[in-house]
Structures are given as structure tokens and as C-alpha cells.
Design a protein around this motif. Structure first.
Motif, PDB file in Angstrom:
ATOM      1  N   ILE A  97      -1.871  -1.970  -7.183  1.00 12.35           N
ATOM      2  CA  ILE A  97      -1.641  -2.215  -5.932  1.00 12.35           C
ATOM      3  C   ILE A  97      -3.140  -2.926  -5.430  1.00 12.35           C
ATOM      4  O   ILE A  97      -3.108  -3.774  -4.474  1.00 12.35           O
ATOM      5  CB  ILE A  97      -1.458  -0.963  -4.967  1.00 12.35           C
ATOM      6  CG1 ILE A  97      -0.211  -0.342  -5.166  1.00 12.35           C
ATOM      7  CG2 ILE A  97      -2.036  -0.902  -3.487  1.00 12.35           C
ATOM      8  CD1 ILE A  97       0.160   0.890  -4.361  1.00 12.35           C
ATOM      9  N   SER A  98      -4.129  -2.485  -6.024  1.00  6.08           N
ATOM     10  CA  SER A  98      -5.573  -3.042  -5.746  1.00  6.08           C
ATOM     11  C   SER A  98      -5.583  -4.632  -6.047  1.00  6.08           C
ATOM     12  O   SER A  98      -6.094  -5.308  -5.444  1.00  6.08           O
ATOM     13  CB  SER A  98      -6.576  -2.396  -6.604  1.00  6.08           C
ATOM     14  OG  SER A  98      -7.844  -2.860  -6.599  1.00  6.08           O
ATOM     15  N   THR A 137       1.430   1.038  -9.694  1.00  7.16           N
ATOM     16  CA  THR A 137       0.432   2.134  -9.853  1.00  7.16           C
ATOM     17  C   THR A 137      -0.711   1.712  -8.858  1.00  7.16           C
ATOM     18  O   THR A 137      -0.757   0.712  -8.163  1.00  7.16           O
ATOM     19  CB  THR A 137      -0.019   1.918 -11.426  1.00  7.16           C
ATOM     20  OG1 THR A 137      -0.976   0.642 -11.651  1.00  7.16           O
ATOM     21  CG2 THR A 137       1.081   2.195 -12.320  1.00  7.16           C
ATOM     22  N   PRO A 138      -1.580   2.662  -8.535  1.00  6.28           N
ATOM     23  CA  PRO A 138      -2.844   2.080  -7.765  1.00  6.28           C
ATOM     24  C   PRO A 138      -3.359   1.159  -8.014  1.00  6.28           C
ATOM     25  O   PRO A 138      -3.830   0.255  -7.413  1.00  6.28           O
ATOM     26  CB  PRO A 138      -3.580   3.249  -7.687  1.00  6.28           C
ATOM     27  CG  PRO A 138      -2.527   4.718  -8.051  1.00  6.28           C
ATOM     28  CD  PRO A 138      -1.664   3.810  -8.789  1.00  6.28           C
ATOM     29  N   GLU A 139      -3.759   0.820  -9.495  1.00  3.49           N
ATOM     30  CA  GLU A 139      -4.263  -0.271 -10.223  1.00  3.49           C
ATOM     31  C   GLU A 139      -3.679  -1.622  -9.765  1.00  3.49           C
ATOM     32  O   GLU A 139      -4.207  -2.611  -9.269  1.00  3.49           O
ATOM     33  CB  GLU A 139      -4.395   0.006 -11.622  1.00  3.49           C
ATOM     34  CG  GLU A 139      -5.587   0.924 -11.808  1.00  3.49           C
ATOM     35  CD  GLU A 139      -4.878   2.313 -11.990  1.00  3.49           C
ATOM     36  OE1 GLU A 139      -5.376   3.291 -12.282  1.00  3.49           O
ATOM     37  OE2 GLU A 139      -3.480   2.367 -11.792  1.00  3.49           O
ATOM     38  N   GLU A 167       0.836  -0.938  -0.048  1.00  3.98           N
ATOM     39  CA  GLU A 167       0.140   0.053  -0.177  1.00  3.98           C
ATOM     40  C   GLU A 167       0.896   1.232   0.177  1.00  3.98           C
ATOM     41  O   GLU A 167       0.185   2.503  -0.199  1.00  3.98           O
ATOM     42  CB  GLU A 167      -0.910   0.194   1.221  1.00  3.98           C
ATOM     43  CG  GLU A 167      -0.111  -0.006   2.601  1.00  3.98           C
ATOM     44  CD  GLU A 167      -1.133  -0.137   3.707  1.00  3.98           C
ATOM     45  OE1 GLU A 167      -0.948   0.096   4.913  1.00  3.98           O
ATOM     46  OE2 GLU A 167      -2.413  -0.575   3.425  1.00  3.98           O
ATOM     47  N   GLU A 168       2.276   1.169   0.306  1.00  3.72           N
ATOM     48  CA  GLU A 168       2.928   2.301   0.300  1.00  3.72           C
ATOM     49  C   GLU A 168       3.806   2.469  -1.047  1.00  3.72           C
ATOM     50  O   GLU A 168       4.806   3.211  -1.219  1.00  3.72           O
ATOM     51  CB  GLU A 168       3.833   2.188   1.593  1.00  3.72           C
ATOM     52  CG  GLU A 168       3.153   2.180   2.783  1.00  3.72           C
ATOM     53  CD  GLU A 168       4.121   2.040   3.915  1.00  3.72           C
ATOM     54  OE1 GLU A 168       5.311   2.187   3.588  1.00  3.72           O
ATOM     55  OE2 GLU A 168       3.895   1.830   4.967  1.00  3.72           O
ATOM     56  N   ALA A 212       2.958   3.041  -4.284  1.00  4.01           N
ATOM     57  CA  ALA A 212       2.558   3.633  -5.264  1.00  4.01           C
ATOM     58  C   ALA A 212       3.733   4.698  -6.030  1.00  4.01           C
ATOM     59  O   ALA A 212       4.233   5.473  -5.226  1.00  4.01           O
ATOM     60  CB  ALA A 212       1.320   4.633  -4.934  1.00  4.01           C
ATOM     61  N   LYS A 245      -3.467  -6.707  -3.437  1.00  6.95           N
ATOM     62  CA  LYS A 245      -4.399  -6.688  -2.216  1.00  6.95           C
ATOM     63  C   LYS A 245      -5.509  -7.842  -2.703  1.00  6.95           C
ATOM     64  O   LYS A 245      -5.620  -8.636  -1.664  1.00  6.95           O
ATOM     65  CB  LYS A 245      -5.011  -5.414  -1.841  1.00  6.95           C
ATOM     66  CG  LYS A 245      -4.129  -4.337  -1.343  1.00  6.95           C
ATOM     67  CD  LYS A 245      -4.966  -3.016  -0.779  1.00  6.95           C
ATOM     68  CE  LYS A 245      -4.141  -2.062  -0.346  1.00  6.95           C
ATOM     69  NZ  LYS A 245      -4.747  -0.683   0.160  1.00  6.95           N
TER      70      LYS A 245
END
Length: 447
Positions: free
Chosen positions: A432-433, A428-430, A400-401, A403, A436
Motif C-alpha cells: 500500500i505504501s 500488505t501495508p508495504e 488504503e483499505e 490491507a 501511494k
């Protein structure tokens, strides 16, 4: 001698010879197979310079598959994938640039490792039809053509995975025809499709036009884990056959397992016998099982004749939860994730196995669930070459850190080891999603 490697080992085990050679067990049973476990003693041949019993066995298997050459691997398709890329690299005409390979994202981690070791650049293919899951790719000849057209130069190879982990099969005839037009070899990861040659309708990649492919014999055939085959087509580019053993030896152990080679040897004998009839019966029973599951309200997906992929989330239960229920009923699936359950069949599955599966599934209520969620990897933001990033100084941080950071060592889900983020790509945020979603909490990034 129909199984020369096995027959040699069996005769040696029964000879009473005092073994003043490796392995250290000296043929004395501990697990039970030690008497057949050998090293490169006189008469046993040598896998990477085969001229005797190993060459004889490999040649017989090559005839079964209709290839110019078939090589045995005792280190699975992972070794074959590295070897195939090394062969293509060794034989390419343009030496002014790093090797450039076109590939969809659903490659096995072994492909990425080969790119690291061989310093290969990859042009990723993002199919027009969104991927069915992280494990799958709907790549078409049109997708490959678009990727070739957008390349800064003609690629050195096209690489695809077919069948994919969910059982979808690419249009290899169309893709191979395109590759021939552009003068580019087609390499196929056929790890899940060793049996395709022996179906009523032969759909093996070599038959359909691939220049090279790997088959994980242990995945679908009666072979010990680690047994695989590298096939080279009779129409493959010049030099592929001649350099193949040398290229494989670059990545392989110098002590290949003779137990696995014997297993491949006996497997080849089995394929030459009644296997096609047994396979046809299994394919028919698998199709019947699919129909019965569909009648219960479950949706099955995929093209493979010997694979059951259940879109469980559409029936109101996650694939992971369904897998747990199946285990309670003494059924172990091949793979589960939030959306899917994958089960693989072979002639060694009994009628009792199928009945147990159908009975267990009939007891689970089917409700209106969620549509199959797609985990199409977003188009990569490449910041560094794969090899440079993989060998750079790295640190592990919470996903989560991450990005904006550059991926260090390629991160995959667990089996089937498909990359979510590749070395040198921006997190990228995508991304990271997706990390998870597959329970990956930490990631390696460049310092």
C-alpha cells in the motif's frame, strides 16, 4: 530486392489497381500512408504462415542477428513475450504440472498477462542486492541459482529483463551458463536492447547465450511504434523454431499492420548498412553527455550506451519536477518518477538535441538531496494462482483499505508497466505504501 515487403507495397501503390479488398480507405490518402497500407492480398504473404516476401525479410534479419529464426511482431514486445512463454510451455517435457518460471519482479505487465492466459506459476527472485527502483533489478546468477535450489521442482524456464528500464544490464553469460547446467531455457525481455547487437562490442542476449529474446525495434531503432522482433537462438531447445509461428498466432491479430512490417523491413536494410558507424558515434556522444552532466554535479546511473538515467533526487530535485523543467525547454524525457529521469538516445538525435539538454541541465542548481530511494517489492504472500485470481469476481476499493485482501487484476505503475502487486497476492501495508508513492489510489481485489 533488399526490402521485399516495402518494395511490394510501393509497387502495388503505384500500380493503379482497383482495390476491391480491405482496408476501407482503398489506398486513398487521408493521413498520407494509405497507399502503402495493405492486407493479405496475393503476393503480400501472410505473417503467421510466411513463405514469400515476409519470410525473405525475416530471414535477412535473422542473419543480421545470428539467430536460428527471427519473427516479426506488429504488436510490440508484448506479443513476443506471450509468444516466448507459449513456445517454452509447448515444448517442455514435464506435462504433469503447470509451467513454472523463475523471474525477478521487474517484469513487464505482458509477462503477467501471459501467465494469466497460459496458467503459469512464477517463482519470484528477490536479489540479494536490493533493487535500484521499482523499474530495476540487480539480479545475478547467484540469485537465480538460489531460486532454482529453493524450487519444489526444476523450473521450466528462467525469465529476466535486460536491459531494465533504467539501463542496467544483467550478466547474461553467467545466467545462461547456469541455465544450461540445469537444462532450463533462458528467456530475455530485451525490449530496450535491439541496438546492442551493433555496438563495437556485441552484447545482444542471443550472442551472450539466451535461448529466446524479444527486441522492441521501435524503442531504439528507426521503426514505427509496435514493430518488434522475437529471436530464437541456434542452440535453443528442440521444437522452439518449429512451433514459433503457431504460438505467436494464438495471441496476435489476424490483421497485422503492413505499415509496421514495411517499417521493420526498411529498418533491417538500414541495420545492414551504415548503422554500426552511426551507433558508435551516438554511443560516444551519449557518454560525453553523461560526463558533462556528472561535471555539473548530477549523478547518472546505468550500463546502457544509449540511455541517460539521472538520479535527480540526489541533486535536490524530484525526477517529476526535473521532467517538467525539461519540457519547458522543449525536451521530452522517456520516463520520470520521484527519484529519476530516463532519456533515450539514438543516431537520429541531433547535436542540437544534446546541446539543448546539456544547456538546460546546466541552468538547474544542484544541491544536496536525498539518497536514491529503493522501491524493492517486499516478498510476495501468494494466496492464489495468478490465473485463478485474475478471473475471479473482483471489486475496486481504495488502496488504503486493501490491507489483507487478495489482489485481483495485477496493478502496475504507468510506464514501464512493472507490477507492484500481482493477481493472487496478499495486499500488505508495504505494498500500500508503494501504491501511494506512485499515485495509485484504487486497487482491484477479490470479493
Amino acid at each position: 530486392m533488399s526490402a521485399p515487403i516495402y518494395e511490394f507495397a510501393k509497387n502495388y501503390a503505384e500500380s493503379g489497381v482497383s482495390r476491391f479488398h480491405m482496408p476501407g480507405h482503398k489506398g486513398k490518402p487521408l493521413h498520407g500512408l494509405e497507399p502503402l497500407d495493405l492486407t493479405e492480398i496475393r503476393g503480400a504473404d501472410y505473417l503467421f504462415g510466411a513463405e514469400g516476401i515476409i519470410a525473405e525479410s525475416e530471414n535477412r534479419t535473422a542473419k543480421l542477428y545470428g539467430t536460428a529464426k527471427t519473427l516479426y511482431s506488429t504488436e510490440g514486445s508484448s506479443l513476443c513475450i506471450k509468444s516466448m512463454l507459449a513456445i517454452a510451455d509447448h515444448c517442455r517435457a514435464d506435462r504433469q504440472h503447470r509451467m513454472l518460471v523463475i523471474a525477478p519482479r521487474n517484469v513487464h505487465k505482458a509477462f503477467i498477462n501471459a501467465c494469466i492466459l497460459l496458467d503459469i506459476d512464477v517463482k519470484w527472485v528477490y536479489p540479494a542486492v536490493k533493487s535500484r527502483s521499482l523499474c530495476s533489478s540487480a539480479v545475478t546468477a547467484d540469485d537465480i541459482s538460489a531460486a532454482i535450489d529453493s524450487c519444489p521442482r526444476n523450473p521450466d524456464a528462467v525469465y529476466i529483463t535486460s536491459p531494465d528500464y533504467l539501463g542496467f544490464i544483467a550478466d547474461i553469460p553467467a545466467i545462461s551458463s547456469l541455465c544450461r547446467t540445469h537444462g532450463v531455457p533462458l528467456i530475455v525481455d530485451n525490449a530496450h536492447g535491439a541496438y546492442l547487437k551493433f555496438l563495437d562490442h556485441d552484447t545482444h542476449p542471443i550472442t551472450l547465450g539466451a535461448d529466446m529474446c524479444c527486441d522492441s525495434a521501435h524503442k531504439t531503432l528507426p521503426c514505427y511504434t509496435g514493430g518488434a522482433m522475437l529471436h530464437i537462438s541456434r542452440s535453443a531447445p528442440a521444437g522452439f523454431v518449429e512451433c514459433s509461428k503457431l504460438m505467436m498466432s494464438l495471441f496476435a491479430s489476424t490483421s497485422p499492420s503492413y505499415l509496421i512490417m514495411q517499417s521493420l523491413d526498411l529498418c533491417s536494410e538500414y541495420l545492414a548498412g551504415d548503422y554500426p558507424a552511426a551507433l558508435a558515434k551516438t554511443a560516444g556522444r551519449t557518454e560525453l553527455c553523461k560526463r558533462r552532466l556528472n561535471d555539473m554535479g548530477w549523478r547518472t546511473i546505468g550500463d546502457e550506451k544509449c540511455k541517460l538515467t539521472i538520479a535527480s533526487a540526489e541533486g535536490g530535485i524530484s525526477g517529476d519536477s526535473l521532467g517538467d523543467i525539461l519540457r519547458q525547454n522543449k525536451i521530452e524525457p522517456e520516463y520520470t518518477d520521484p527519484d529519476l529521469v530516463v532519456l533515450m538516445t539514438s543516431p537520429f538525435n541531433t547535436e542540437e538535441d544534446f546541446v539543448r539538454l546539456e544547456s538546460a541541465m546546466s541552468e538547474i542548481p544542484v544541491t544536496k538531496g536525498t539518497d536514491l530511494e529503493f522501491d524493492g517489492i517486499p516478498e510476495a504472500v501468494v494466496r492464489l494462482p495468478i490465473r485463478q485470481a485474475a478471473f475471479a469476481l473482483q471489486q475496486v476499493i481504495p488502496a488504503e483499505e486493501a490491507a489483507g485482501r487478495i489482489c485481483g487484476m495485477t496493478v502496475t505503475s504507468c510506464q514501464p508497466s512493472v507490477p507492484i502487486a500481482v493477481s493472487g497476492e496478499e495486499i500488505t501495508p508495504e505494498i500500500i505504501s508503494i501504491l501511494k508513492r506512485y499515485g495509485i489510489s484504487d486497487i482491484s481485489v477479490l470479493r
